[in-house]
Scaffold this motif. Structure first.
Motif, PDB file in Angstrom:
ATOM      1  N   GLY A 247       1.031  -0.942   0.380  1.00 59.92           N
ATOM      2  CA  GLY A 247       0.291   0.108   0.104  1.00 59.92           C
ATOM      3  C   GLY A 247       0.796   1.927   0.081  1.00 59.92           C
ATOM      4  N   ALA A 248       2.031   1.392   0.146  1.00 58.44           N
ATOM      5  CA  ALA A 248       2.818   2.582   0.250  1.00 58.44           C
ATOM      6  C   ALA A 248       3.826   2.554  -1.180  1.00 58.44           C
ATOM      7  N   PHE A 249       3.720   1.525  -2.288  1.00 60.65           N
ATOM      8  CA  PHE A 249       3.950   2.064  -3.493  1.00 60.65           C
ATOM      9  C   PHE A 249       2.947   1.401  -4.700  1.00 60.65           C
ATOM     10  N   THR A 250       3.180   1.598  -5.664  1.00 60.99           N
ATOM     11  CA  THR A 250       1.828   1.307  -6.779  1.00 60.99           C
ATOM     12  C   THR A 250       2.627   0.248  -6.944  1.00 60.99           C
ATOM     13  N   PRO A 251       1.624  -1.351  -7.033  1.00 57.41           N
ATOM     14  CA  PRO A 251       2.090  -2.218  -8.013  1.00 57.41           C
ATOM     15  C   PRO A 251       1.536  -2.926  -9.247  1.00 57.41           C
ATOM     16  N   TYR A 252       1.603  -1.149  -9.596  1.00 57.08           N
ATOM     17  CA  TYR A 252       1.462  -1.334 -11.340  1.00 57.08           C
ATOM     18  C   TYR A 252       2.405  -1.056 -11.876  1.00 57.08           C
ATOM     19  N   HIS A 253       3.147  -1.785 -12.395  1.00 56.21           N
ATOM     20  CA  HIS A 253       4.197  -1.389 -13.757  1.00 56.21           C
ATOM     21  C   HIS A 253       3.927  -2.809 -14.882  1.00 56.21           C
ATOM     22  N   SER A 254       5.589  -2.845 -14.703  1.00 61.25           N
ATOM     23  CA  SER A 254       6.091  -3.329 -16.022  1.00 61.25           C
ATOM     24  C   SER A 254       5.338  -3.177 -17.593  1.00 61.25           C
TER      25      SER A 254
ATOM     26  N   VAL B 155      15.803  -3.401  -1.386  1.00 60.55           N
ATOM     27  CA  VAL B 155      15.164  -2.784   0.578  1.00 60.55           C
ATOM     28  C   VAL B 155      14.265  -4.499   0.921  1.00 60.55           C
ATOM     29  N   PRO B 156      14.556  -4.787   1.585  1.00 59.75           N
ATOM     30  CA  PRO B 156      12.925  -5.544   2.202  1.00 59.75           C
ATOM     31  C   PRO B 156      11.247  -4.442   2.081  1.00 59.75           C
ATOM     32  N   HIS B 157      10.761  -5.331   1.507  1.00 57.39           N
ATOM     33  CA  HIS B 157       9.108  -3.865   1.531  1.00 57.39           C
ATOM     34  C   HIS B 157       9.357  -2.980   0.354  1.00 57.39           C
ATOM     35  N   ALA B 158      10.076  -2.459  -0.384  1.00 55.64           N
ATOM     36  CA  ALA B 158      10.590  -1.381  -0.634  1.00 55.64           C
ATOM     37  C   ALA B 158       9.788  -1.489  -2.252  1.00 55.64           C
ATOM     38  N   GLY B 159       9.501  -2.325  -2.680  1.00 53.26           N
ATOM     39  CA  GLY B 159       9.269  -2.364  -4.212  1.00 53.26           C
ATOM     40  C   GLY B 159       9.688  -2.521  -5.153  1.00 53.26           C
ATOM     41  N   ARG B 160       9.486  -1.860  -5.730  1.00 54.73           N
ATOM     42  CA  ARG B 160      10.649  -1.035  -6.751  1.00 54.73           C
ATOM     43  C   ARG B 160      11.995  -1.075  -6.761  1.00 54.73           C
ATOM     44  N   GLY B 161      13.071  -1.055  -7.444  1.00 51.58           N
ATOM     45  CA  GLY B 161      13.677   0.290  -7.415  1.00 51.58           C
ATOM     46  C   GLY B 161      14.657   0.694  -8.876  1.00 51.58           C
TER      47      GLY B 161
ATOM     48  N   LEU C  31       1.570  11.212  -3.316  1.00 53.91           N
ATOM     49  CA  LEU C  31       2.577  11.667  -2.664  1.00 53.91           C
ATOM     50  C   LEU C  31       3.853  10.892  -1.886  1.00 53.91           C
ATOM     51  N   ASN C  32       3.770   9.768  -2.140  1.00 53.93           N
ATOM     52  CA  ASN C  32       4.585   9.102  -2.066  1.00 53.93           C
ATOM     53  C   ASN C  32       5.321   9.218  -2.977  1.00 53.93           C
ATOM     54  N   TYR C  33       5.214   9.912  -4.792  1.00 51.72           N
ATOM     55  CA  TYR C  33       6.458   9.874  -5.099  1.00 51.72           C
ATOM     56  C   TYR C  33       7.019  11.439  -5.546  1.00 51.72           C
ATOM     57  N   SER C  34       6.440  12.384  -4.407  1.00 52.78           N
ATOM     58  CA  SER C  34       6.082  13.586  -4.950  1.00 52.78           C
ATOM     59  C   SER C  34       7.659  14.459  -3.451  1.00 52.78           C
TER      60      SER C  34
ATOM     61  N   ASP D 130      18.346  10.061  -0.772  1.00 49.68           N
ATOM     62  CA  ASP D 130      17.696  10.283   0.796  1.00 49.68           C
ATOM     63  C   ASP D 130      17.092  11.006  -0.032  1.00 49.68           C
ATOM     64  N   TYR D 131      15.541  10.808   0.520  1.00 49.90           N
ATOM     65  CA  TYR D 131      14.549  11.209   1.113  1.00 49.90           C
ATOM     66  C   TYR D 131      14.234  12.441   2.467  1.00 49.90           C
ATOM     67  N   GLY D 132      15.014  12.370   2.909  1.00 49.69           N
ATOM     68  CA  GLY D 132      14.817  13.655   3.666  1.00 49.69           C
ATOM     69  C   GLY D 132      14.507  12.965   4.953  1.00 49.69           C
TER      70      GLY D 132
ATOM     71  N   GLU E  14      12.685  14.313   6.889  1.00 52.32           N
ATOM     72  CA  GLU E  14      10.737  13.933   7.630  1.00 52.32           C
ATOM     73  C   GLU E  14      10.345  12.465   6.623  1.00 52.32           C
ATOM     74  N   TRP E  15      10.677  12.345   5.542  1.00 51.16           N
ATOM     75  CA  TRP E  15      10.222  11.344   5.742  1.00 51.16           C
ATOM     76  C   TRP E  15      10.381   9.909   6.235  1.00 51.16           C
ATOM     77  N   LEU E  16      11.724  10.180   6.341  1.00 48.60           N
ATOM     78  CA  LEU E  16      11.733   8.875   7.168  1.00 48.60           C
ATOM     79  C   LEU E  16      11.353   9.255   8.960  1.00 48.60           C
TER      80      LEU E  16
HETATM   81  C1  LIG Z   1       9.588   6.772  -5.011  1.00 47.16           C
HETATM   82  S1  LIG Z   1       8.759   5.690  -4.764  1.00 47.16           S
HETATM   83  C2  LIG Z   1      10.319   4.381  -5.159  1.00 47.16           C
HETATM   84  C3  LIG Z   1      10.029   3.654  -5.965  1.00 47.16           C
HETATM   85  C4  LIG Z   1       8.826   2.575  -5.490  1.00 47.16           C
HETATM   86  N1  LIG Z   1       9.535   1.364  -4.701  1.00 47.16           N
HETATM   87  C5  LIG Z   1       7.906   1.997  -6.782  1.00 47.16           C
HETATM   88  O1  LIG Z   1       7.980   0.109  -6.295  1.00 47.16           O
HETATM   89  O2  LIG Z   1       7.001   1.923  -7.205  1.00 47.16           O
HETATM   90  C6  LIG Z   1       8.403   6.107  -3.393  1.00 47.16           C
HETATM   91  C7  LIG Z   1       8.505   4.902  -2.679  1.00 47.16           C
HETATM   92  O3  LIG Z   1       9.577   2.843  -2.047  1.00 47.16           O
HETATM   93  C8  LIG Z   1       8.774   3.093  -0.423  1.00 47.16           C
HETATM   94  N2  LIG Z   1      10.540   3.197  -0.540  1.00 47.16           N
HETATM   95  C9  LIG Z   1      11.807   3.173  -0.936  1.00 47.16           C
HETATM   96  N3  LIG Z   1      12.948   3.347  -0.288  1.00 47.16           N
HETATM   97  C10 LIG Z   1      12.473   3.003   0.970  1.00 47.16           C
HETATM   98  C11 LIG Z   1      12.722   1.782   1.921  1.00 47.16           C
HETATM   99  N4  LIG Z   1      14.209   2.300   2.188  1.00 47.16           N
HETATM  100  N5  LIG Z   1      12.613   1.016   2.641  1.00 47.16           N
HETATM  101  C12 LIG Z   1      11.293   0.615   2.893  1.00 47.16           C
HETATM  102  N6  LIG Z   1      10.326   1.416   1.499  1.00 47.16           N
HETATM  103  C13 LIG Z   1      10.947   2.295   0.605  1.00 47.16           C
HETATM  104  C14 LIG Z   1       8.034   3.627  -0.391  1.00 47.16           C
HETATM  105  O4  LIG Z   1       6.737   2.852  -0.519  1.00 47.16           O
HETATM  106  C15 LIG Z   1       8.128   4.855  -0.100  1.00 47.16           C
HETATM  107  O5  LIG Z   1       6.993   5.532  -0.209  1.00 47.16           O
END
Ligand SMILES: C[S@@+](CC[C@H](N)C(=O)[O-])C[C@H]1O[C@@H](n2cnc3c(N)ncnc32)[C@H](O)[C@@H]1O
Length: 323
Positions: free
Chosen positions: A28-35, A189-195, A250-253, A314-316, A318-320
């Motif tokens: 729920g923190a990032f989009t699953p709509y990729h690829s 990074v675990p749980h971070a989705g795509r990088g 908002l998580n991408y801004s 670095d997201y800064g 505030e994000w952390l």
């Molecule tokens: C700009 S998006 C990055 C792309 C995103 N990972 C994706 O799959 O679309 C930012 C989001 O990625 C995830 N994320 C980025 N860095 C992270 C980290 N160190 N730990 C956990 N989640 C992270 C968070 O859900 C964050 O809100």
């Protein structure tokens, strides 16, 4: 729909879980709509040519104060050129008393007057800027073909803009931004989705990527609150409980705690000019200007990055602290 389209997406964005959407803290923190895969119809795209995709028939039929160029505008411009050619031909007729008075110079001046006429018109905005008799003749040919239900000749107004948008490879080498230094994959990074991962060695100082930015409302709040009324809207898989929450965008801004400005990076495949002079402007300028095209991020390598390495920024604080 604008008929300059030369690329298309094969099947658009795909649902791709990456993390478990029920148990993962990242769900729920990032989009699953990729690829999404995009193909280029190579037979129509020449080096240095601008890329156009169709947004579909329903795309923004009306935006206050914004002129959207549509297919009908090009057809109208072709028709206007055809009428102009017919008028010229009438004056070239041996029976016409003013025959011989229509010099090339006069036609050029008439064309300039029409193109620069101080009244906004979508038809005039897509009319070719430079005079060309050959183009007028082509417009007449295409009108005849349209009448006969044929379409063998390319629309002269579309052809003009397609070629106008083409730049030389030297120009691209000098002014372009390389957008294939990174490629997406599942983040380390675990749980971070795509990088993002480096496709080649990127020495310190390389501009790794580039994002044009759109300023969205006051901290995005006015636009990006999702309100769900709890009804299933014909899909029984919909949640039954009403909710109100910030949109994922908002998580991408990017924003700052002391500023109402929220900047959303997008695409990155568009060639949008960078404006370094904006660095000298105060915050009110960024908030109030309507001419936002040009504001962009360059992502610069802080150290040597090896091919295949994941790229992080670095997201800064505030994000952390919010995470
Ligand atoms: C700009 S998006 C990055 C792309 C995103 N990972 C994706 O799959 O679309 C930012 C989001 O990625 C995830 N994320 C980025 N860095 C992270 C980290 N160190 N730990 C956990 N989640 C992270 C968070 O859900 C964050 O809100």
């Amino acid at each position: 729909m604008l008929d300059l389209t030369n690329i298309k997406s094969v099947h658009g964005s795909k649902f791709d879980e990456v993390v478990d959407r029920i148990d993962s803290p990242g769900a729920g923190a990032f989009t699953p709509y990729h690829s999404a895969r995009t193909i280029v119809r190579v037979d129509q795209v020449l080096p240095g040519q601008e890329l156009f995709a169709s947004y579909g028939e329903e795309w923004i039929p009306w935006i206050p104060g914004v002129a959207v160029t549509q297919e009908a505008n090009f057809d109208a411009a072709d028709e206007l050129m055809h009428e102009f050619e017919e008028w010229i031909e009438e004056h070239e007729n041996p029976d016409c008393p003013t025959r011989g008075e229509l010099t090339e110079e006069l036609l050029q001046a008439m064309w300039k007057f029409m193109v620069e006429f101080p009244q906004s018109s979508r038809k005039l905005s897509v009319i070719p800027k430079e005079w060309s008799r050959e183009r007028m003749k082509k417009a007449t040919l295409i009108e005849t073909q349209r009448y006969l239900g044929q379409s063998e000749v390319e629309s002269p107004s579309r052809e003009y803009w397609t070629n106008k948008g083409r730049v030389s490879l030297d120009f691209l080498r000098e002014n372009g931004k390389c957008q294939d230094h990174i490629r997406p994959n599942v983040s380390s990074v675990p749980h971070a989705g795509r990088g993002a991962f480096a496709t080649r060695d990127l020495p310190k100082g390389t501009v790794v990527g580039y994002s044009p930015l759109v300023h969205v409302a006051v901290r995005g709040e006015e636009i990006y609150t999702i309100n769900y009324d709890g009804r299933d809207h014909g899909n029984e898989n919909n949640a039954k409980k009403p909710f109100s929450r910030p949109d994922l965008i908002l998580n991408y801004s990017f924003g700052h705690r002391n500023s109402t400005i929220l900047l959303t990076p997008y695409g990155g495949y568009e060639l949008v000019a960078h404006k370094p002079e904006w660095l000298e402007q105060d915050i009110d300028f960024l908030r109030d200007t309507n001419n936002k095209i040009g504001l962009s991020f360059d992502y610069v390598a802080l150290r040597d990055i090896k091919q295949g390495e994941e790229v992080f920024m670095d997201y800064g604080d505030e994000w952390l602290s919010a995470a």
